[in-house]
Design a protein around this motif. Structure first.
Motif, PDB file in Angstrom:
ATOM      1  N   UNK A  11      34.046 -13.665 -62.871  1.00 17.01           N
ATOM      2  CA  UNK A  11      33.268 -13.794 -62.114  1.00 17.01           C
ATOM      3  C   UNK A  11      32.952 -12.689 -60.819  1.00 17.01           C
ATOM      4  N   UNK A  12      32.273 -11.896 -60.102  1.00 13.15           N
ATOM      5  CA  UNK A  12      32.459 -10.564 -59.144  1.00 13.15           C
ATOM      6  C   UNK A  12      31.361 -11.461 -58.019  1.00 13.15           C
ATOM      7  N   UNK A  13      31.672 -10.724 -56.989  1.00 13.76           N
ATOM      8  CA  UNK A  13      31.174 -10.720 -55.642  1.00 13.76           C
ATOM      9  C   UNK A  13      29.494  -9.838 -56.415  1.00 13.76           C
ATOM     10  N   UNK A  14      28.427 -10.669 -55.988  1.00 11.69           N
ATOM     11  CA  UNK A  14      27.020  -9.992 -56.644  1.00 11.69           C
ATOM     12  C   UNK A  14      26.452  -9.632 -55.314  1.00 11.69           C
ATOM     13  N   UNK A  15      26.008  -8.860 -55.491  1.00 10.95           N
ATOM     14  CA  UNK A  15      24.636  -8.096 -53.697  1.00 10.95           C
ATOM     15  C   UNK A  15      23.607  -8.567 -53.290  1.00 10.95           C
ATOM     16  N   UNK A  23      26.780 -19.819 -51.786  1.00  8.47           N
ATOM     17  CA  UNK A  23      26.209 -18.416 -52.348  1.00  8.47           C
ATOM     18  C   UNK A  23      25.593 -18.254 -51.164  1.00  8.47           C
ATOM     19  N   UNK A  24      24.374 -17.393 -51.864  1.00  9.84           N
ATOM     20  CA  UNK A  24      24.098 -15.877 -50.718  1.00  9.84           C
ATOM     21  C   UNK A  24      22.828 -16.742 -50.591  1.00  9.84           C
ATOM     22  N   UNK A  51      47.761 -13.368 -51.120  1.00 12.26           N
ATOM     23  CA  UNK A  51      48.250 -14.237 -53.353  1.00 12.26           C
ATOM     24  C   UNK A  51      47.081 -13.893 -53.729  1.00 12.26           C
ATOM     25  N   UNK A  52      47.479 -13.733 -55.016  1.00 14.43           N
ATOM     26  CA  UNK A  52      45.687 -13.684 -55.604  1.00 14.43           C
ATOM     27  C   UNK A  52      45.187 -14.947 -56.047  1.00 14.43           C
ATOM     28  N   UNK A  53      45.454 -15.740 -55.741  1.00 12.64           N
ATOM     29  CA  UNK A  53      44.773 -17.040 -55.856  1.00 12.64           C
ATOM     30  C   UNK A  53      43.660 -16.585 -54.673  1.00 12.64           C
ATOM     31  N   UNK A  54      43.807 -16.379 -53.456  1.00 10.69           N
ATOM     32  CA  UNK A  54      42.385 -15.620 -52.766  1.00 10.69           C
ATOM     33  C   UNK A  54      41.672 -14.785 -53.512  1.00 10.69           C
ATOM     34  N   UNK A  55      41.241 -13.692 -54.344  1.00  8.87           N
ATOM     35  CA  UNK A  55      40.484 -13.553 -55.669  1.00  8.87           C
ATOM     36  C   UNK A  55      39.832 -14.493 -56.348  1.00  8.87           C
ATOM     37  N   UNK A  56      39.853 -15.407 -56.577  1.00  8.61           N
ATOM     38  CA  UNK A  56      39.319 -16.766 -57.066  1.00  8.61           C
ATOM     39  C   UNK A  56      37.479 -16.603 -56.722  1.00  8.61           C
ATOM     40  N   UNK A  57      37.242 -16.399 -57.234  1.00  9.05           N
ATOM     41  CA  UNK A  57      35.225 -16.091 -57.738  1.00  9.05           C
ATOM     42  C   UNK A  57      34.588 -17.313 -58.456  1.00  9.05           C
ATOM     43  N   UNK A  58      33.769 -17.770 -57.150  1.00  5.55           N
ATOM     44  CA  UNK A  58      32.954 -19.057 -58.032  1.00  5.55           C
ATOM     45  C   UNK A  58      31.732 -18.904 -59.749  1.00  5.55           C
ATOM     46  N   UNK A  59      32.182 -19.028 -60.740  1.00  3.19           N
ATOM     47  CA  UNK A  59      31.934 -18.783 -61.697  1.00  3.19           C
ATOM     48  C   UNK A  59      29.636 -18.821 -61.119  1.00  3.19           C
ATOM     49  N   UNK A  80      31.228 -16.375 -55.182  1.00  3.21           N
ATOM     50  CA  UNK A  80      31.441 -16.450 -53.525  1.00  3.21           C
ATOM     51  C   UNK A  80      32.861 -16.998 -54.214  1.00  3.21           C
ATOM     52  N   UNK A  81      33.304 -16.055 -53.222  1.00  2.80           N
ATOM     53  CA  UNK A  81      35.304 -15.893 -52.567  1.00  2.80           C
ATOM     54  C   UNK A  81      35.776 -17.339 -52.591  1.00  2.80           C
ATOM     55  N   UNK A  82      35.710 -18.800 -53.129  1.00  2.00           N
ATOM     56  CA  UNK A  82      35.664 -20.195 -52.565  1.00  2.00           C
ATOM     57  C   UNK A  82      36.988 -20.330 -52.082  1.00  2.00           C
ATOM     58  N   UNK A  83      38.158 -19.892 -52.705  1.00  2.00           N
ATOM     59  CA  UNK A  83      39.609 -19.829 -52.437  1.00  2.00           C
ATOM     60  C   UNK A  83      39.599 -19.618 -51.237  1.00  2.00           C
ATOM     61  N   UNK A  84      38.757 -18.696 -50.910  1.00  2.00           N
ATOM     62  CA  UNK A  84      39.831 -17.818 -49.064  1.00  2.00           C
ATOM     63  C   UNK A  84      38.459 -18.488 -48.073  1.00  2.00           C
TER      64      UNK A  84
END
Length: 490
Positions: A4-8, A156-157, A337-345, A349-353
């Motif tokens: 999953x990625x960030x969406x506009x 989310x947005x 840490x790469x853990x903080x790139x996790x995106x909620x499916x 949203x980058x929920x870990x961050x």
């Protein structure tokens, strides 16, 4: 399975609300009046100092707007400086910003509770008002507010916009009561009200001697009021049509907030003698609603106190969005840490961050409680953001040489000479403001060295440097071409 990625999804209104809600809060209801204690002698010159403080913010806003059109990504300031100046300085600039804002989120949540107490007192709910004086209760409510908006950010947005836009509108409506009332009453009316309610005889204020060092110190502190529009840039990865809407949202936010600051502060000082404000501030914490409450009936007093509480509360979701996107951008580059790139499916949203941002804000709440003076948090934020804004202006000077490909993507003010002139103006003004603020901080009286913002900030920057060089060397040891990595957008 596709990652999953960030969406506009953020529209112009959501971006403007993000900027406005980040800027308006304690800055408008507390700082213009408590400054009489923290910069003694500023007297009737608060409003001119406010306008003076806008100069570096405007220049920094130009830098942000230009760079945003070329690099519309999450973690705006980090991406701008790491691609257009230097990866290390990009991380330092954004870590400085992240630390300052993370602490201030906690400060804002902590300061909100006394406003809730004042609402209860105005409604004669004395038991509730007394309960809200309890330190444990105050900390618990502040933590609850932070984690409520952590949840909003994770969702989310859509929910985020449905939260910040109504809060912004409510804040302006309720704050409008202060503006109308302030210009409706005179200082003679205020003196009469004080005489009737408390038996005190005060006189309207007149002019006072102008002291340049005092004025400059006040301007440096009031600069904190214009911090927040940069949160729009941090949401660059989620903005619709970002090359047009990011600079437009920054411009609208500066215009709206600047005008509101001038009207609000002018209105209160029009009705309340500055000498009375200075005397009260020297003895206790004061707010705009507390001052205007002498003039207004209890019903309207509740409205303006509620407006002040909303102005503080609406800082929280916008600032959490800002700091979480910085961490996400660092992690994307491998500096965190790469853990903080996790995106909620589901919510993208980058929920870990966002969760780590909530943890840092919680530390800010506890720090405010034990330090006993929320101005320490504001001072740390001012130092952090002045450095951040300064490096954005320096990036405007260097990007054409460091990264000509990205420089060519700047969509507004394409003339290189004009960009360089803006960059130099912002750099020089911000160096000047940073020097004033640092001098004031180091020469202020404090119980211990750790109640000065400058040494705390330097310690944090040392920690940031250790993190950066450790992770940067890890990238090199893995065979990653760091030069190529930091030439391209994430």
């Amino acid at each position: 399975m596709k990652r999953p990625k960030l969406t506009r999804q953020l529209g112009l209104m959501g971006l403007v609300a993000t900027g406005v809600c980040s800027m308006l809060g304690a800055s408008i209801n507390v700082v213009p009046f408590m400054i009489q204690r923290h910069v003694p002698g500023i007297g009737p010159y608060v409003l001119p100092a406010f306008i003076f403080a806008a100069i570096p913010a405007l220049l920094a806003a130009f830098a942000y707007s230009l760079l945003a059109t070329a690099m519309p990504r999450a973690g705006g300031s980090y991406v701008y400086a790491s691609r257009g100046l230097n990866p290390y300085l990009g991380f330092v600039a954004s870590f400085s910003q992240w630390f300052g804002l993370s602490i201030v989120i906690g400060v804002v949540a902590y300061v909100t509770v006394p406003f809730l107490r004042d609402i209860a007192a105005a409604l004669d709910w004395t038991s509730l008002a007394a309960l809200l004086e309890n330190g444990i209760i105050r900390v618990t409510i502040a933590l609850g507010l932070v984690w409520l908006f952590v949840w909003v950010n994770i969702r989310g947005a859509s929910l985020y916009e449905k939260t910040v836009i109504p809060l912004m509108i409510l804040m302006f409506i309720m704050g409008g009561v202060v503006i109308v009332a302030g210009f409706s009453f005179t200082q003679i009316d205020f003196a009469q009200s004080i005489l009737e309610k408390e038996g005190r005889d005060i006189s309207p204020s007149f002019g006072a001697d102008f002291h340049l060092p005092t004025f400059l110190s006040a301007g440096a502190l009031l600069f904190a009021s214009f911090i927040g529009f940069d949160s729009i840039a941090q949401a660059g990865g989620e903005a619709k049509n970002p090359t047009k809407r990011l600079p437009l949202a920054i411009a609208l936010t500066i215009f709206i907030v600047g005008g509101y600051y001038i009207l609000f502060t002018s209105a209160v000082y029009h009705a309340v003698p500055w000498s009375f404000v200075a005397e009260e501030a020297s003895q206790k914490d004061i707010t705009a609603p507390g001052l205007m409450g002498y003039l207004l009936p209890s019903g309207l007093t509740v409205v303006i106190v509620a407006g002040a509480a909303i102005a503080l509360i609406n800082d929280l979701p916008a600032m959490l969005l800002s700091v979480s996107r910085l961490m996400f951008a660092w992690a994307e580059d491998g500096i965190f840490p790469k853990y903080f790139t996790k995106i909620h499916p589901r919510f993208h949203t980058p929920y870990a961050a966002v969760i780590l941002s909530g943890v840092m804000a919680s530390v800010g709440i506890l720090g405010s409680h034990f330090a006993g003076d929320f101005f320490l948090g504001i001072d740390i934020m001012v130092t952090s953001m002045m450095v951040n804004f300064l490096l954005m202006c320096v990036t405007l000077l260097t990007i054409d040489k460091v990264n000509p490909a990205l420089a060519s993507d700047i969509k507004i003010i394409k003339n290189k000479k004009i960009r360089i002139a803006l960059g130099w103006a912002g750099t020089l003004v911000l160096v000047f403001f940073l020097a004033i603020h640092t001098w004031k901080d180091l020469n202020s009286s404090a119980e211990a060295w750790y109640f000065h913002s400058t040494p705390i900030w330097l310690i944090v920057m040392g920690l940031a440097s250790l993190i950066f060089f450790f992770k940067f060397n890890q990238l090199k040891n893995k065979g990653i071409d760091t030069k190529s990595l930091f030439e391209k957008l994430p």
